[in-house]
Structure formats: structure tokens, C-alpha cells
Design a protein around this motif. Sequence first.
Motif, PDB file in Angstrom:
ATOM      1  N   ALA A   9       0.814  -1.226   0.000  1.00  0.00           N
ATOM      2  CA  ALA A   9       0.000   0.000   0.000  1.00  0.00           C
ATOM      3  C   ALA A   9       0.846   1.273   0.000  1.00  0.00           C
ATOM      4  O   ALA A   9       0.311   2.370  -0.114  1.00  0.00           O
ATOM      5  CB  ALA A   9      -0.931   0.009   1.207  1.00  0.00           C
ATOM      6  N   SER A  10       2.162   1.128   0.097  1.00  0.00           N
ATOM      7  CA  SER A  10       3.031   2.313   0.050  1.00  0.00           C
ATOM      8  C   SER A  10       3.090   2.855  -1.378  1.00  0.00           C
ATOM      9  O   SER A  10       3.310   2.091  -2.322  1.00  0.00           O
ATOM     10  CB  SER A  10       4.444   1.930   0.507  1.00  0.00           C
ATOM     11  N   PRO A  11       2.932   4.170  -1.548  1.00  0.00           N
ATOM     12  CA  PRO A  11       3.015   4.723  -2.914  1.00  0.00           C
ATOM     13  C   PRO A  11       4.388   4.494  -3.549  1.00  0.00           C
ATOM     14  O   PRO A  11       4.508   4.390  -4.765  1.00  0.00           O
ATOM     15  CB  PRO A  11       2.742   6.219  -2.723  1.00  0.00           C
ATOM     16  N   PHE A  12       5.425   4.398  -2.697  1.00  0.00           N
ATOM     17  CA  PHE A  12       6.777   4.200  -3.224  1.00  0.00           C
ATOM     18  C   PHE A  12       6.984   2.738  -3.660  1.00  0.00           C
ATOM     19  O   PHE A  12       7.627   2.478  -4.672  1.00  0.00           O
ATOM     20  CB  PHE A  12       7.816   4.603  -2.169  1.00  0.00           C
ATOM     21  N   ASN A 172      -3.611   5.841  -3.354  1.00  0.00           N
ATOM     22  CA  ASN A 172      -3.881   5.922  -1.915  1.00  0.00           C
ATOM     23  C   ASN A 172      -5.060   6.850  -1.632  1.00  0.00           C
ATOM     24  O   ASN A 172      -5.885   6.581  -0.757  1.00  0.00           O
ATOM     25  CB  ASN A 172      -2.638   6.402  -1.157  1.00  0.00           C
ATOM     26  N   LEU A 173      -5.120   7.921  -2.410  1.00  0.00           N
ATOM     27  CA  LEU A 173      -6.229   8.862  -2.254  1.00  0.00           C
ATOM     28  C   LEU A 173      -7.548   8.157  -2.569  1.00  0.00           C
ATOM     29  O   LEU A 173      -8.543   8.313  -1.856  1.00  0.00           O
ATOM     30  CB  LEU A 173      -5.995  10.038  -3.215  1.00  0.00           C
ATOM     31  N   ARG A 174      -7.536   7.375  -3.641  1.00  0.00           N
ATOM     32  CA  ARG A 174      -8.743   6.632  -4.047  1.00  0.00           C
ATOM     33  C   ARG A 174      -9.166   5.649  -2.954  1.00  0.00           C
ATOM     34  O   ARG A 174     -10.349   5.533  -2.644  1.00  0.00           O
ATOM     35  CB  ARG A 174      -8.426   5.917  -5.357  1.00  0.00           C
ATOM     36  N   PHE A 175      -8.193   4.961  -2.347  1.00  0.00           N
ATOM     37  CA  PHE A 175      -8.525   4.026  -1.263  1.00  0.00           C
ATOM     38  C   PHE A 175      -9.096   4.775  -0.051  1.00  0.00           C
ATOM     39  O   PHE A 175      -9.774   4.186   0.775  1.00  0.00           O
ATOM     40  CB  PHE A 175      -7.289   3.234  -0.831  1.00  0.00           C
ATOM     41  N   ALA A 176      -8.779   6.064   0.043  1.00  0.00           N
ATOM     42  CA  ALA A 176      -9.329   6.872   1.141  1.00  0.00           C
ATOM     43  C   ALA A 176     -10.676   7.489   0.746  1.00  0.00           C
ATOM     44  O   ALA A 176     -11.213   8.334   1.460  1.00  0.00           O
ATOM     45  CB  ALA A 176      -8.342   7.962   1.534  1.00  0.00           C
ATOM     46  N   GLU A 208      -4.307  -4.872  -3.999  1.00  0.00           N
ATOM     47  CA  GLU A 208      -4.202  -4.170  -2.712  1.00  0.00           C
ATOM     48  C   GLU A 208      -5.566  -4.071  -2.035  1.00  0.00           C
ATOM     49  O   GLU A 208      -5.672  -4.227  -0.817  1.00  0.00           O
ATOM     50  CB  GLU A 208      -3.632  -2.770  -2.917  1.00  0.00           C
ATOM     51  N   ALA A 209      -6.606  -3.810  -2.836  1.00  0.00           N
ATOM     52  CA  ALA A 209      -7.956  -3.710  -2.258  1.00  0.00           C
ATOM     53  C   ALA A 209      -8.332  -5.043  -1.617  1.00  0.00           C
ATOM     54  O   ALA A 209      -8.877  -5.077  -0.507  1.00  0.00           O
ATOM     55  CB  ALA A 209      -8.961  -3.313  -3.339  1.00  0.00           C
ATOM     56  N   ALA A 210      -7.992  -6.149  -2.296  1.00  0.00           N
ATOM     57  CA  ALA A 210      -8.323  -7.474  -1.754  1.00  0.00           C
ATOM     58  C   ALA A 210      -7.474  -7.782  -0.522  1.00  0.00           C
ATOM     59  O   ALA A 210      -7.981  -8.277   0.493  1.00  0.00           O
ATOM     60  CB  ALA A 210      -8.117  -8.534  -2.828  1.00  0.00           C
ATOM     61  N   THR A 211      -6.178  -7.454  -0.582  1.00  0.00           N
ATOM     62  CA  THR A 211      -5.284  -7.765   0.539  1.00  0.00           C
ATOM     63  C   THR A 211      -5.682  -7.022   1.807  1.00  0.00           C
ATOM     64  O   THR A 211      -5.696  -7.592   2.891  1.00  0.00           O
ATOM     65  CB  THR A 211      -3.820  -7.378   0.169  1.00  0.00           C
ATOM     66  N   PHE A 212      -5.952  -5.742   1.670  1.00  0.00           N
ATOM     67  CA  PHE A 212      -6.171  -4.920   2.863  1.00  0.00           C
ATOM     68  C   PHE A 212      -7.642  -4.606   3.135  1.00  0.00           C
ATOM     69  O   PHE A 212      -7.959  -3.927   4.110  1.00  0.00           O
ATOM     70  CB  PHE A 212      -5.409  -3.584   2.716  1.00  0.00           C
ATOM     71  N   GLY A 213      -8.523  -5.055   2.240  1.00  0.00           N
ATOM     72  CA  GLY A 213      -9.942  -4.739   2.423  1.00  0.00           C
ATOM     73  C   GLY A 213     -10.258  -3.272   2.172  1.00  0.00           C
ATOM     74  O   GLY A 213     -11.173  -2.712   2.763  1.00  0.00           O
TER      75      GLY A 213
END
Length: 216
Positions: A9-12, A172-176, A208-213
Motif C-alpha cells: 500500500a506504500s506509494p513508493f 492511496n487517495l482513491r482508497f481513502a 491491494e484492495a483485496a489484501t487490505f480490504g
Amino acid sequence: MRTVYGVSASPFVRKVRVVLAEKGLDYQLEPVIPGPQAPPDYRKLSPLGKVPAFRDGDRTLADSSVISAYLERVAPEPQLYPKDPYDYARALWFEEYGDGGLVPVVGPKIFFQRVVGPKFFGQATDEAVVKQALENELPPLFDYLEGQVGGEFLVANRLTIGDIGVVSPLVNLRFAGVTVDAKRWPKLAAYVGRIMSRPSFAALIKEEAATFGFEQ
Ligand SMILES: N[C@@H](CCC(=O)N[C@@H](CS)C(=O)NCC(=O)O)C(=O)O
């Protein structure tokens, strides 16, 4: 085998994974959470203790920009760093705009506050921090990008490290739960949608969406 060390989930970390995907390079992801939870010898790989770090056989590297530049030399096609000197510098500039301009606002002030803190650390969102970032800090960053988006890509009519660096933190913004307002920044919103639809980004967003919900 190449290995990327870091939380996806890190942008880097995502920046490096998109570079690897665009170049069709195989790798494995070794989850490392930076800070006290990192393995005791992690600083041998990443002397500043940050993610991502990278291994290619017996060679190790740290820093997403360094790793991406290395990968360009390892696998020159597709070219993510333009040959023309000014285009090259502009691509690096947009990469830095993402790393040094967008990440410090999007990462700690929006993504951490809204997603990571509540979900993984039991911390309540500081709504004042989020509001300040959304209303005062992000808009000028988007205003600048709106003026820079001309065609499909930011530089040289092709995908460059600049596009990857700018769009990675916007995931990350989208996930927020925040997307670029198409009424206020129409060119930027369309551009971000296009880049995020590329298989390289789309696969990671899904993973990432699946891994972290995370909400997509
Ligand atoms: N310039 C570095 C920045 C990496 C970075 O700041 N990563 C964050 C996670 S998103 C980190 O490891 N933070 C932990 C720390 O600073 O100790 C890069 O491009 O790789």
C-alpha cells in the motif's frame, strides 16, 4: 529472482511494482512494514529503514527512484525515461512532484488518517487534519497538474516515470474515498482515470484492495 521488500500500500513500493509490471519483469514481494516491525537486519538492505528495498541476485538497492532508474538500465524497453534531455528532466520532475509534493499530503494527512490509522492501529480519524488537506493543501497541487496535462501522458507522449510517480499516490487517495473532482479538474481527472486503467496499475489496485480490504 528479484525481490521487492515493502508493504504494497506504500506509494513508493507501488511505483516500483508498476515499473516492473510495465517492463514485464518477474519479481516477488516480501512484505516488510517499516519501523519497529521491520526485520532486525532490514537496514542492511535499506540503510534509512524505509520501504521499498530491492534485491536482484546478490545486488541490493533502496529508494523507489533509485530502484526504478536501475530497472530502466536492466530492461530498457519500454522506455520510461525519455532520451531527450528536457523531456528526461521533466519526467524526473513529475516523479519528484509525486514523491515530494503529493505523498506528504495524501499519505499522512488523508490515507493514514482515514484508512491506516482506524483500520490497523485503532486510531480515530483526525477530521481537522483531513479537512485541511482536502480543502487547502490538495487543491493547489491539483491546479498545477491540471495546467500540465496536455495529452494522454505528462511528458513525451508516452508513459514515463513521471506519470507513475504522480499517479501512484493518487491510488492511496482513491482508497481513502477521494477522487479527483472532474468538474474542477477535468483534464486531470480524465488523465488519472486513464493511467489507473492501465493493466499495471489496475492489477495492483485490485490486489491491494483485496489484501487490505480497501474500498476501490
Ligand atoms: N525516498 C524514498 C521514500 C520511501 C518512504 O518514505 N517510504 C515510507 C513508506 S510509504 C517509509 O518507509 N516510511 C518509514 C520511515 O520513514 O521510517 C523512496 O522513494 O523509496
